[in-house]
Design a protein around this motif. Structure first.
Motif, short mmCIF file in Angstrom:
data_model
loop_
_atom_site.label_atom_id
_atom_site.label_comp_id
_atom_site.label_asym_id
_atom_site.label_seq_id
_atom_site.Cartn_x
_atom_site.Cartn_y
_atom_site.Cartn_z
N ARG B 9 0.83 -1.20 0.00
CA ARG B 9 0.00 0.00 0.00
C ARG B 9 0.86 1.26 0.00
NH1 ARG B 9 -3.94 -1.66 4.84
NH2 ARG B 9 -1.95 -2.50 5.51
N LEU B 10 1.96 1.19 0.80
CA LEU B 10 2.87 2.35 0.83
C LEU B 10 3.45 2.62 -0.55
CD1 LEU B 10 4.79 1.77 4.18
CD2 LEU B 10 3.05 3.48 3.65
N PHE B 11 3.79 1.53 -1.26
CA PHE B 11 4.35 1.66 -2.60
C PHE B 11 3.36 2.35 -3.53
CE2 PHE B 11 4.76 -0.36 -6.86
CZ PHE B 11 5.96 0.23 -7.21
N TRP B 12 2.12 1.89 -3.51
CA TRP B 12 1.11 2.49 -4.40
C TRP B 12 0.82 3.93 -3.99
CZ3 TRP B 12 -1.94 -2.63 -3.84
CH2 TRP B 12 -1.50 -3.54 -4.80
N ILE B 13 0.79 4.16 -2.64
CA ILE B 13 0.55 5.53 -2.17
C ILE B 13 1.71 6.43 -2.63
CG2 ILE B 13 0.44 7.00 -0.12
CD1 ILE B 13 -1.07 4.67 1.25
N ALA B 14 2.93 5.92 -2.54
CA ALA B 14 4.09 6.70 -2.99
C ALA B 14 3.97 7.03 -4.47
CB ALA B 14 5.38 5.92 -2.71
N LYS B 15 3.53 6.02 -5.26
CA LYS B 15 3.38 6.26 -6.69
C LYS B 15 2.33 7.34 -6.95
CE LYS B 15 2.99 2.93 -9.80
NZ LYS B 15 2.84 1.56 -10.37
N GLY B 16 1.21 7.23 -6.23
CA GLY B 16 0.15 8.22 -6.35
C GLY B 16 0.64 9.60 -5.95
N ALA B 17 1.43 9.64 -4.84
CA ALA B 17 1.94 10.91 -4.34
C ALA B 17 2.85 11.56 -5.37
CB ALA B 17 2.68 10.69 -3.02
N GLN B 98 11.59 -8.87 -10.08
CA GLN B 98 12.03 -7.50 -10.37
C GLN B 98 11.75 -6.63 -9.16
OE1 GLN B 98 9.78 -6.09 -13.69
NE2 GLN B 98 10.82 -7.38 -15.19
N PHE B 99 12.55 -5.59 -8.98
CA PHE B 99 12.13 -4.54 -8.04
C PHE B 99 12.74 -3.22 -8.46
CE2 PHE B 99 15.40 -7.21 -6.06
CZ PHE B 99 16.45 -6.33 -5.95
N GLY B 100 11.95 -2.16 -8.29
CA GLY B 100 12.41 -0.82 -8.60
C GLY B 100 12.95 -0.17 -7.34
N PRO B 101 13.39 1.10 -7.44
CA PRO B 101 13.98 1.77 -6.28
C PRO B 101 13.03 1.89 -5.09
CG PRO B 101 13.74 3.26 -8.16
CD PRO B 101 13.46 1.91 -8.65
N ILE B 102 11.78 2.27 -5.34
CA ILE B 102 10.84 2.41 -4.21
C ILE B 102 10.57 1.05 -3.58
CG2 ILE B 102 8.63 3.34 -3.46
CD1 ILE B 102 8.47 4.98 -5.96
N SER B 110 8.73 -7.94 -7.07
CA SER B 110 7.63 -8.40 -7.92
C SER B 110 8.03 -9.65 -8.66
CB SER B 110 7.27 -7.35 -8.96
OG SER B 110 6.88 -6.16 -8.37
N VAL B 111 7.05 -10.48 -8.98
CA VAL B 111 7.28 -11.62 -9.87
C VAL B 111 6.53 -11.32 -11.16
CG1 VAL B 111 6.69 -14.04 -10.26
CG2 VAL B 111 7.68 -13.33 -8.09
N VAL B 112 7.22 -11.45 -12.28
CA VAL B 112 6.58 -11.22 -13.57
C VAL B 112 6.57 -12.53 -14.36
CG1 VAL B 112 6.52 -9.80 -15.64
CG2 VAL B 112 7.51 -8.88 -13.55
N ARG B 124 2.01 -9.57 -13.69
CA ARG B 124 2.91 -9.12 -12.64
C ARG B 124 2.24 -9.28 -11.28
NH1 ARG B 124 6.90 -4.99 -11.46
NH2 ARG B 124 7.46 -4.95 -13.64
N ILE B 125 2.94 -9.91 -10.35
CA ILE B 125 2.46 -9.96 -8.97
C ILE B 125 3.38 -9.07 -8.15
CG2 ILE B 125 1.86 -11.44 -7.04
CD1 ILE B 125 1.88 -13.80 -8.94
N PRO B 126 2.91 -7.92 -7.73
CA PRO B 126 3.76 -7.02 -6.95
C PRO B 126 3.63 -7.33 -5.46
CG PRO B 126 1.72 -5.91 -7.47
CD PRO B 126 1.59 -7.33 -7.97
N GLY B 127 4.37 -6.61 -4.65
CA GLY B 127 4.17 -6.68 -3.21
C GLY B 127 4.46 -8.03 -2.60
N LEU B 128 5.61 -8.60 -2.94
CA LEU B 128 6.03 -9.85 -2.31
C LEU B 128 7.33 -9.55 -1.57
CD1 LEU B 128 5.56 -12.06 -5.47
CD2 LEU B 128 4.02 -11.99 -3.52
N THR B 129 7.55 -10.25 -0.46
CA THR B 129 8.86 -10.11 0.16
C THR B 129 9.86 -10.79 -0.76
OG1 THR B 129 8.58 -12.17 1.34
CG2 THR B 129 7.89 -10.17 2.49
N PRO B 130 11.12 -10.37 -0.76
CA PRO B 130 12.09 -10.97 -1.68
C PRO B 130 12.14 -12.50 -1.56
CG PRO B 130 13.02 -9.01 -0.71
CD PRO B 130 11.70 -9.21 -0.04
#
Lengths: 547, 153
Positions: B9-17, B98-102, B110-112, B124-130
């Protein structure tokens, strides 16, 4: 296995050298142009420079072209088709025969006179042709195509030998016994070079196709004609004189400047109509030139096609690479009872329309369906439609659109003094009809081995997808659909036509139906995969079924 | 069904921000060079953007679910258009993590999953622990190899 290494046709070496030479010759002109224009280099000096640099550029260009020709080799090995190319950076590419989707040969007019051809070899990867042999002799092109075919069959035989019996079993379930016939036939036919003619486009069919297929791409043709052949000073800006003359007889303006809005509308309507007619004629000519002499044949496991009046296209499509088959028709074609049949592979077609090839450009609808049956084993589908709620949804959608149009007309009347803007309300009356037409053209049929999806009114597409070609399944619900309890099912295949056409989607069915269908397709994919047991037999055509 | 890691959620909120702030900067630029935009309006737009972004992130997290079924990977996602997708294991061409900077800063990955289908069908499945991402990648790879019969292309 030993394999010989081949070069392109010597003429293509000469052509390449000349072309590169010309490029090399013209680059100094460009550079000195930039030099004198921007840097202010003295004119005399530039001319002296040109005398030295241009011939030098020509020599370097010719050298590069020749080097490219000598460094470009291709070879047919036991398992792969190899292409080595490049002068400064070298590239060696090996394409396994198993991965070859289709092989296409095209010949322009000049190339036909010189006996040359371009061979394109497609695989499923990427968005471009994997190997292009720009100019081999036309005999050599035929040899390459049939060799690739023969060797693909040989590779298949070697890997499939153990699974052959299982495959024959699965095929007998695919359809009735006459489909098993081609399988036995295929084994024998793999060495056999004889071609069975499946379809030949008759003149009548070609004319129907030309008259009914409207290609929007042809709309650039009238623009091209006007800009190339009309004196730019003759018309008022971008509109040529004859448009004004025609428009004047029905109340058009003398000129654009200071003309009343109604007169301008008449002018626009006349221009659009003329443009439309010119586009229609151009599109018909394009169709005739491209599909003249269309023939579809079968050679072993491959479909062979040939078409074109000036530029000749031919090629082979392995039946076991066919992803889906689509029947297309538009309202005009439906009116005269004609339709077209397209074959989709995962490769990339020569016209960059994605990997779809016309199998039967145009024929009577019953014949098309017989052909589709022969190709896929699917019976004439018994369509189920979208949910009745969908019609309501489209009615709302198109009504809103129509209201938007009226609002635009009203807005325009405020700004420009356009009178009778309320005439635009006619489009509101069209909304129910549009909604109904969209609704009745949606259909799907769940067969034993295939799912058939039909959609669209203007360009209606009926796509037959074998379950074993399904890649992913998605049930989609927008917020509007959720309110009505509707869903759309997207059946994705590897067919590259989805780059240009939309993915096959069953739109607006009940959520329950969509979920059930989603599950059914998934299960039937697994069943089909188990039955096929790794043998990639694919769709079969056999001569006995000639429609 | 498995949910994503709550931190997504923080990731998506950051993207929205980031989007909302970019919009604010554009409006400020308009204010500076083109025409007057009241500062209150800019603040309102940015705040509204942030609010929508947060609401969207929370709702997206609530609906996002996935499951490794017996023969397919199944996902549910989408706020405006809700999409249920199944990707049969046989159709999996390859699987990336994959993972980006945020995402990296949040300790997410993410797993793609790639199929031979049309380009936008890559899943793409985002939001997974490594760890979970690597685990899922391994699982999918094994299942894809096991079920490999014929690549359908």
């Amino acid at each position: 296995m030993a394999s010989e290494t081949n070069r392109l046709h010597p003429l293509s070496g000469a052509m390449m050298a000349l072309r590169r030479g010309f490029t090399g010759f013209s680059i100094p002109f460009f550079l000195t142009g930039v030099g004198s224009g921007i840097l202010g280099i003295d004119a005399d000096l530039t001319i002296d420079l040109l005398f030295v640099l241009s011939p030098l550029g020509f020599v370097v260009g010719v050298g590069y072209g020749l080097a490219y020709y000598y460094r470009f080799t291709y070879a047919l090995t036991a398992d792969t088709f190899d292409v080595t190319s490049g002068v400064l950076s070298r590239r060696a590419r090996e394409i396994p025969y198993r991965r070859v989707q289709n092989v296409d040969v095209s010949q322009g007019i000049v190339q036909r006179l010189l006996g040359l051809a371009v061979v394109s070899i497609e695989t499923a990867g990427g968005g471009s042709t994997e190997a292009t042999l720009r100019f081999v002799g036309s005999d050599e092109a035929d040899r390459i195509r049939s060799e690739i075919r023969r060797r693909t069959a040989a590779v298949d035989d070697a890997s499939d030998a153990t699974e052959r019996s299982a495959a024959t079993d699965s095929l007998s379930e695919t359809a009735d016994e006459d489909v098993v016939e081609p399988q036995r036939d295929n084994d024998a036919a793999r060495g056999d070079r004889s071609t069975t003619l499946l379809f030949e486009l008759e003149v009548g069919e070609l004319l129907v196709y030309a008259a009914t297929a409207f290609r929007w791409g042809a709309a650039v043709f009238p623009i091209l004609l006007v800009t190339l052949f009309l004196d730019p000073d003759s018309g008022a800006g971008f509109l040529p004189d004859f448009v004004f003359e025609t428009a004047r007889s029905v109340g058009g303006p003398e000129s654009i400047d200071g003309a009343p809005v109604d007169a301008l509308l008449i002018l626009a309507a006349v221009a659009a109509l003329q443009w439309f007619v010119a586009t229609y004629v151009a599109s018909a000519l394009y169709t005739i030139v491209n599909y003249y002499g269309f023939q579809l044949g079968r050679q072993g496991n491959d479909l062979l096609y040939e078409r074109g009046l000036l530029q000749r296209y031919s090629g082979s499509i392995p039946t076991d690479k066919i992803q889906s088959v689509t029947i297309t028709d538009n309202p005009l074609q439906r009116l005269v009872g004609y339709a077209g049949l397209w074959i989709e592979t995962a490769g990339y077609g020569p016209e960059s329309t994605g990997g779809n090839q016309s199998a039967v450009p145009m024929a009577a609808e019953s014949r098309i369906y017989r052909f589709a049956t022969a190709l896929t084993g699917v019976d004439r589908p018994d369509f189920r439609g979208a949910s009745p709620l969908a019609r309501r949804r489209y009615l709302v959608r198109y009504s809103l659109l129509a209201v938007g149009v009226v609002a635009l007309a009203f807005g325009a009347s405020r700004v420009t003094g356009l009178e009778r803007w309320y005439l635009a309300a006619v489009v509101v009356a069209a909304a129910p009809l549009a909604a109904h037409l969209k609704y009745v053209n949606i259909g799907y049929h769940v067969g034993d081995d295939h799912i058939v999806i039909r959609r669209g009114f203007w360009r209606r597409r009926t796509t037959v997808i074998p379950y074993y070609r399904v890649q992913t399944l998605s049930t989609r619900r927008s917020i509007f659909q959720r309110r009505l309890g509707l869903a759309s099912l997207v059946v994705d295949t590897a067919s590259s036509q989805t780059f240009t056409w939309s993915e096959p989607t069953i739109e607006d069915i009940d959520l329950e139906t969509a979920r059930t269908l989603h599950e059914t397709c998934g299960e039937r994919l697994q069943t089909a995969l188990r039955e096929r047991a790794g043998d990639d037999v694919g769709l079969s055509v056999e001569p006995g079924n000639r429609p | 069904m498995e949910a994503l890691h709550p931190r997504i959620r923080l990731f998506w909120i950051a993207k929205g921000a980031i989007g909302a702030i970019a919009l604010g900067v554009v409006l400020a630029a308009v204010d500076q060079w083109v025409t007057d935009v009241p500062t209150a309006a800019i603040a309102a737009v940015v705040l509204l953007g942030l609010g929508l972004g947060i609401a969207y992130a929370v709702q997206l997290y609530r609906v996002w679910q996935y499951e490794v079924q017996s023969d397919a990977l199944y996902l549910e996602r989408g706020v405006l258009t809700f999409v249920e997708t199944s990707v049969p294991f046989v159709r999996v061409q390859h699987v990336d993590t994959q993972f980006g900077p945020i995402e990296r800063a949040l300790g997410l990955s993410s797993v793609v999953v790639y199929t031979a289908g049309s380009r936008n069908a890559d899943v793409r499945i985002p939001g997974l622990t490594p760890d979970r991402a690597r685990d899922l990648q391994d699982t999918l790879r094994k299942l894809a190899v096991e079920s490999e019969a014929d690549d359908g292309v």
